[in-house]
Scaffold this active site. Structure first.
Site, PDB file in Angstrom:
ATOM      1  N   LYS A   1       0.849  -1.205   0.000  1.00  0.00           N
ATOM      2  CA  LYS A   1       0.000   0.000   0.000  1.00  0.00           C
ATOM      3  C   LYS A   1       0.884   1.255   0.000  1.00  0.00           C
ATOM      4  O   LYS A   1       0.702   2.157  -0.813  1.00  0.00           O
ATOM      5  CB  LYS A   1      -0.877   0.007   1.241  1.00  0.00           C
ATOM      6  CG  LYS A   1      -1.526   1.365   1.567  1.00  0.00           C
ATOM      7  CD  LYS A   1      -2.421   1.317   2.773  1.00  0.00           C
ATOM      8  CE  LYS A   1      -1.709   1.508   4.072  1.00  0.00           C
ATOM      9  NZ  LYS A   1      -1.467   2.893   4.498  1.00  0.00           N
ATOM     10  N   ASN A   2       1.881   1.286   0.876  1.00  0.00           N
ATOM     11  CA  ASN A   2       2.653   2.512   1.065  1.00  0.00           C
ATOM     12  C   ASN A   2       3.683   2.764  -0.023  1.00  0.00           C
ATOM     13  O   ASN A   2       4.318   3.812  -0.036  1.00  0.00           O
ATOM     14  CB  ASN A   2       3.308   2.523   2.451  1.00  0.00           C
ATOM     15  CG  ASN A   2       2.257   2.685   3.533  1.00  0.00           C
ATOM     16  OD1 ASN A   2       1.094   2.985   3.247  1.00  0.00           O
ATOM     17  ND2 ASN A   2       2.643   2.464   4.779  1.00  0.00           N
TER      18      ASN A   2
ATOM     19  N   ARG B   1      -5.289  10.492   4.676  1.00  0.00           N
ATOM     20  CA  ARG B   1      -4.327  11.576   4.895  1.00  0.00           C
ATOM     21  C   ARG B   1      -3.182  11.521   3.891  1.00  0.00           C
ATOM     22  O   ARG B   1      -2.550  12.529   3.594  1.00  0.00           O
ATOM     23  CB  ARG B   1      -3.816  11.578   6.316  1.00  0.00           C
ATOM     24  CG  ARG B   1      -3.114  10.292   6.725  1.00  0.00           C
ATOM     25  CD  ARG B   1      -2.544  10.425   8.127  1.00  0.00           C
ATOM     26  NE  ARG B   1      -1.617  11.519   8.175  1.00  0.00           N
ATOM     27  CZ  ARG B   1      -1.886  12.685   8.731  1.00  0.00           C
ATOM     28  NH1 ARG B   1      -3.073  12.900   9.255  1.00  0.00           N
ATOM     29  NH2 ARG B   1      -0.995  13.643   8.727  1.00  0.00           N
TER      30      ARG B   1
ATOM     31  N   CYS C   1      -4.764  12.141  13.466  1.00  0.00           N
ATOM     32  CA  CYS C   1      -5.435  10.833  13.337  1.00  0.00           C
ATOM     33  C   CYS C   1      -5.246  10.110  14.668  1.00  0.00           C
ATOM     34  O   CYS C   1      -4.610  10.632  15.585  1.00  0.00           O
ATOM     35  CB  CYS C   1      -4.874  10.069  12.148  1.00  0.00           C
ATOM     36  SG  CYS C   1      -3.401   9.140  12.503  1.00  0.00           S
TER      37      CYS C   1
ATOM     38  N   ARG D   1       0.531  14.137  13.546  1.00  0.00           N
ATOM     39  CA  ARG D   1       1.024  13.922  12.175  1.00  0.00           C
ATOM     40  C   ARG D   1       0.986  15.204  11.335  1.00  0.00           C
ATOM     41  O   ARG D   1       0.315  15.293  10.317  1.00  0.00           O
ATOM     42  CB  ARG D   1       0.249  12.802  11.499  1.00  0.00           C
ATOM     43  CG  ARG D   1       0.394  11.481  12.262  1.00  0.00           C
ATOM     44  CD  ARG D   1      -0.345  10.356  11.620  1.00  0.00           C
ATOM     45  NE  ARG D   1       0.360   9.875  10.416  1.00  0.00           N
ATOM     46  CZ  ARG D   1      -0.116   8.879   9.661  1.00  0.00           C
ATOM     47  NH1 ARG D   1      -1.267   8.313   9.959  1.00  0.00           N
ATOM     48  NH2 ARG D   1       0.554   8.484   8.593  1.00  0.00           N
TER      49      ARG D   1
ATOM     50  N   ASP E   1       4.920   0.315  12.163  1.00  0.00           N
ATOM     51  CA  ASP E   1       3.698  -0.324  11.661  1.00  0.00           C
ATOM     52  C   ASP E   1       3.599  -1.781  12.072  1.00  0.00           C
ATOM     53  O   ASP E   1       2.596  -2.440  11.780  1.00  0.00           O
ATOM     54  CB  ASP E   1       3.623  -0.212  10.136  1.00  0.00           C
ATOM     55  CG  ASP E   1       3.382   1.213   9.693  1.00  0.00           C
ATOM     56  OD1 ASP E   1       3.534   1.487   8.494  1.00  0.00           O
ATOM     57  OD2 ASP E   1       3.081   2.053  10.556  1.00  0.00           O
TER      58      ASP E   1
ATOM     59  N   ARG F   1      -8.441  -0.800   4.786  1.00  0.00           N
ATOM     60  CA  ARG F   1      -7.636   0.249   4.163  1.00  0.00           C
ATOM     61  C   ARG F   1      -6.293  -0.310   3.703  1.00  0.00           C
ATOM     62  O   ARG F   1      -5.731   0.155   2.729  1.00  0.00           O
ATOM     63  CB  ARG F   1      -7.379   1.386   5.170  1.00  0.00           C
ATOM     64  CG  ARG F   1      -8.634   2.069   5.648  1.00  0.00           C
ATOM     65  CD  ARG F   1      -8.279   3.325   6.381  1.00  0.00           C
ATOM     66  NE  ARG F   1      -7.298   4.100   5.604  1.00  0.00           N
ATOM     67  CZ  ARG F   1      -6.675   5.169   6.082  1.00  0.00           C
ATOM     68  NH1 ARG F   1      -6.897   5.569   7.305  1.00  0.00           N
ATOM     69  NH2 ARG F   1      -5.812   5.822   5.340  1.00  0.00           N
TER      70      ARG F   1
HETATM   71  C1  EPZ Z   1       4.230   6.856   6.621  1.00  0.00           C
HETATM   72  O1  EPZ Z   1       3.428   7.841   7.228  1.00  0.00           O
HETATM   73  C2  EPZ Z   1       3.345   5.641   6.460  1.00  0.00           C
HETATM   74  N1  EPZ Z   1       2.208   5.968   5.592  1.00  0.00           N
HETATM   75  C3  EPZ Z   1       2.855   5.189   7.835  1.00  0.00           C
HETATM   76  O2  EPZ Z   1       2.092   4.012   7.654  1.00  0.00           O
HETATM   77  C4  EPZ Z   1       4.058   4.862   8.704  1.00  0.00           C
HETATM   78  O3  EPZ Z   1       3.618   4.501  10.003  1.00  0.00           O
HETATM   79  C5  EPZ Z   1       4.974   6.091   8.789  1.00  0.00           C
HETATM   80  O4  EPZ Z   1       5.351   6.519   7.458  1.00  0.00           O
HETATM   81  C6  EPZ Z   1       6.249   5.812   9.561  1.00  0.00           C
HETATM   82  O5  EPZ Z   1       6.952   4.763   8.960  1.00  0.00           O
HETATM   83  C7  EPZ Z   1       2.404   6.026   4.254  1.00  0.00           C
HETATM   84  O6  EPZ Z   1       3.495   5.817   3.755  1.00  0.00           O
HETATM   85  C8  EPZ Z   1       1.196   6.357   3.423  1.00  0.00           C
HETATM   86  P1  EPZ Z   1       6.179  10.189   8.801  1.00  0.00           P
HETATM   87  P2  EPZ Z   1       3.966   9.368   7.305  1.00  0.00           P
HETATM   88  O7  EPZ Z   1       6.025  11.490   8.079  1.00  0.00           O
HETATM   89  O8  EPZ Z   1       4.833   9.653   6.151  1.00  0.00           O
HETATM   90  C9  EPZ Z   1       6.521  13.474  12.204  1.00  0.00           C
HETATM   91  C10 EPZ Z   1       0.232   2.608   7.874  1.00  0.00           C
HETATM   92  O9  EPZ Z   1      -0.214   2.001   8.843  1.00  0.00           O
HETATM   93  N2  EPZ Z   1       6.382  14.477  11.121  1.00  0.00           N
HETATM   94  O10 EPZ Z   1       7.336   9.324   8.461  1.00  0.00           O
HETATM   95  O11 EPZ Z   1       2.776  10.236   7.546  1.00  0.00           O
HETATM   96  C11 EPZ Z   1       5.252  12.649  12.382  1.00  0.00           C
HETATM   97  O12 EPZ Z   1       4.335  13.333  13.223  1.00  0.00           O
HETATM   98  C12 EPZ Z   1       0.711   4.036   8.037  1.00  0.00           C
HETATM   99  O13 EPZ Z   1       0.370   2.136   6.716  1.00  0.00           O
HETATM  100  C13 EPZ Z   1       6.456  15.828  11.452  1.00  0.00           C
HETATM  101  O14 EPZ Z   1       6.611  16.193  12.612  1.00  0.00           O
HETATM  102  O15 EPZ Z   1       4.851   9.340   8.619  1.00  0.00           O
HETATM  103  C14 EPZ Z   1       5.768  11.378  12.999  1.00  0.00           C
HETATM  104  O16 EPZ Z   1       5.924  11.582  14.396  1.00  0.00           O
HETATM  105  C15 EPZ Z   1       0.466   4.542   9.441  1.00  0.00           C
HETATM  106  N3  EPZ Z   1       6.335  16.757  10.453  1.00  0.00           N
HETATM  107  C16 EPZ Z   1       7.158  11.213  12.361  1.00  0.00           C
HETATM  108  O17 EPZ Z   1       7.488  12.495  11.818  1.00  0.00           O
HETATM  109  C17 EPZ Z   1       6.156  16.391   9.143  1.00  0.00           C
HETATM  110  O18 EPZ Z   1       6.078  17.281   8.280  1.00  0.00           O
HETATM  111  C18 EPZ Z   1       7.199  10.201  11.217  1.00  0.00           C
HETATM  112  O19 EPZ Z   1       6.119  10.491  10.370  1.00  0.00           O
HETATM  113  C19 EPZ Z   1       6.076  15.010   8.823  1.00  0.00           C
HETATM  114  C20 EPZ Z   1       6.200  14.076   9.832  1.00  0.00           C
END
Ligand code: EPZ
Length: 416
Positions: free
Chosen positions: A22-23, A92, A116, A121, A304, A396
């Protein structure tokens, strides 16, 4: 609303085929907006989030044709630059249209994704990166607008490793003027898969998979045929299912090199993990040994997989300390596991899991995608019947998960 009903206690045995990731599929499908002509994507999983992505692409003006697990997208008709609230609130990851729209049209208006269940996030790093490339960013009425006639390459440093932040900036930079360097970039396999897809379309990206990615902007991209990589989180979920039920599962069509942290952790619990070229065989053991785990950006143990691993530790023979370092609120599944008899104490971003002799089935509530998988795993080993409610979360990100478990001998089914 659908429910999953499980009669626990059966060891799972047999073979299971992993679906596309998916990702990886989400950012790669969005990248089709960067070019005219038909891109063809194969091994695309049949998931709610994929259907939401197709809805966004069609709303923006792209033409999409789907036949089984092959999706074709023609970005020629791109005529809108806005991803509205009604679409973004469902998924999202819709923010992944930001990069391609600004790169292709010079403008994007995207509804800000709210928080969420697992955390706030924010997307501040996505926006800071786009601003570094020259985009004018404005926030108003719940929307973010990014405008720039032509993006210019820049050096971008991510304060925090962000997967979709890295992906958004990669898709923005491929058509920018000059060179962009992404520092402290995410190293996830899904980021590498996106870079490979963009390079197949004519981009010039080097270093994907390392913390420093260099993108040389080009004038245009061309359509390509791309196969989506297997889902490493689905792979880890089935590996954990073998361990928790004391079964023997051979996982096919997977990439073992993407789940090394999971394999190592499961070995520490006593499971036997045998790696082939595109297969992994996992045999569970009794008792399960308690081990500590800390979630980290790739190649560390994936966040995850945290909930799924907690289900395993709930029935292990000692105490396990689980530390969640990526999201600030990713222990919602704890209260549901407690309903099944688990003994877990949460303090800040750490959960102390005291293994119990056994779990007992009960009705529980799924709160997010991976919590759903956790509760199903717990139900597979709990004595009696477990009913997992709100499985729309599950749909999802997992393709026919209950059918795959049933093919391995589980007494599991979906009731509407
Ligand atoms: C991706 O989400 C994945 N989703 C998530 O999978 C996964 O858990 C996550 O990466 C971490 O590996 C997709 O790829 C669609 P991040 P993402 O930006 O990109 C902070 C699932 O179950 N952050 O790597 O949204 C954020 O709050 C989902 O398939 C900021 O502060 O995660 C978090 O604490 C759930 N500012 C950390 O970074 C930003 O601008 C990592 O988030 C962006 C992120």
């Amino acid at each position: 609303m659908d429910k999953i009903v499980i009669d626990g206690g059966r060891p799972l045995c047999g073979q299971v085929k992993i679906s596309g990731a998916k990702n990886a599929a989400l950012p790669i499908l969005m990248a089709s907006l960067l070019t005219d002509g038909w891109c063809e994507f194969s091994n695309v999983p049949d998931l709610r989030d994929i259907r939401s992505t197709i809805e966004i692409l069609e709303y923006l003006g792209a033409r999409v044709e789907r036949s089984g697990r092959v999706v074709k997208v023609d970005g020629s008709g791109l005529r809108r630059d806005e991803a509205p609230y009604d679409i973004v609130r469902k998924m999202r990851a819709s923010v992944l249209v930001l990069g391609p729209l600004v790169a292709r049209l010079g403008r994007a208006r995207v509804s800000l994704p709210g928080g969420c269940a697992i955390g706030a996030r924010p997307i501040n790093l996505h926006l800071q990166g786009l601003a570094s490339l020259g985009a004018k960013i404005t926030l108003s009425h719940g929307y973010v607008e990014a405008e720039c006639s032509r993006l210019r390459g820049a050096e971008i440093y991510f304060d925090v490793v962000t997967v979709t932040g890295t992906e958004n900036l990669m898709t923005a930079a491929v058509l920018a003027e000059g060179k962009t360097v992404l520092r402290n970039a995410a190293r996830e396999p899904e980021v590498v898969a996106l870079a490979d897809a963009l390079n197949a379309m004519g981009a010039e990206i080097q270093g994907a998979g390392t913390a420093e990615i260099v993108i040389q902007g080009v004038d245009c991209l061309n359509p390509a045929r791309i196969e989506i990589i297997p889902d490493r989180i689905e792979t880890g979920t089935f590996m954990t299912a073998a361990a928790i039920t004391g079964g023997d599962i051979t996982i096919c069509n997977c990439l073992p090199q993407h789940v090394e942290a999971i394999s190592e952790k499961l070995r520490q619990t006593g499971a036997e993990v045998e790696v082939g070229e595109d297969t992994i065989r996992v045999r569970g053991c009794r008792p399960v040994t308690s081990v500590d785990v800390k979630t980290l950006p790739y190649p560390g143990f994936p966040t995850d997989m945290q909930a799924q691993f907690m289900a395993l530790m709930a029935v292990a023979d000692g105490h396990s300390l689980i530390t969640e370092t990526i999201f600030e609120n990713r222990f919602i599944h704890v209260s549901e596991l407690r309903r099944l008899g688990a003994d877990i104490t949460v303090s800040g971003n750490t959960a102390l899991v005291r293994g119990v002799a056994g779990l007992s089935g009960a009705p529980v509530m799924a709160t997010d995608l991976r919590a759903s998988a956790c509760l199903i795993l717990a139900g597979l080993v709990a004595e009696g019947t477990t009913v997992v409610n709100r499985v729309y979360h599950l749909d999802r990100g997992y393709e026919a998960l209950e059918k795959k478990f049933a093919s391995l001998g589980a007494a599991i089914g979906r009731v509407s």
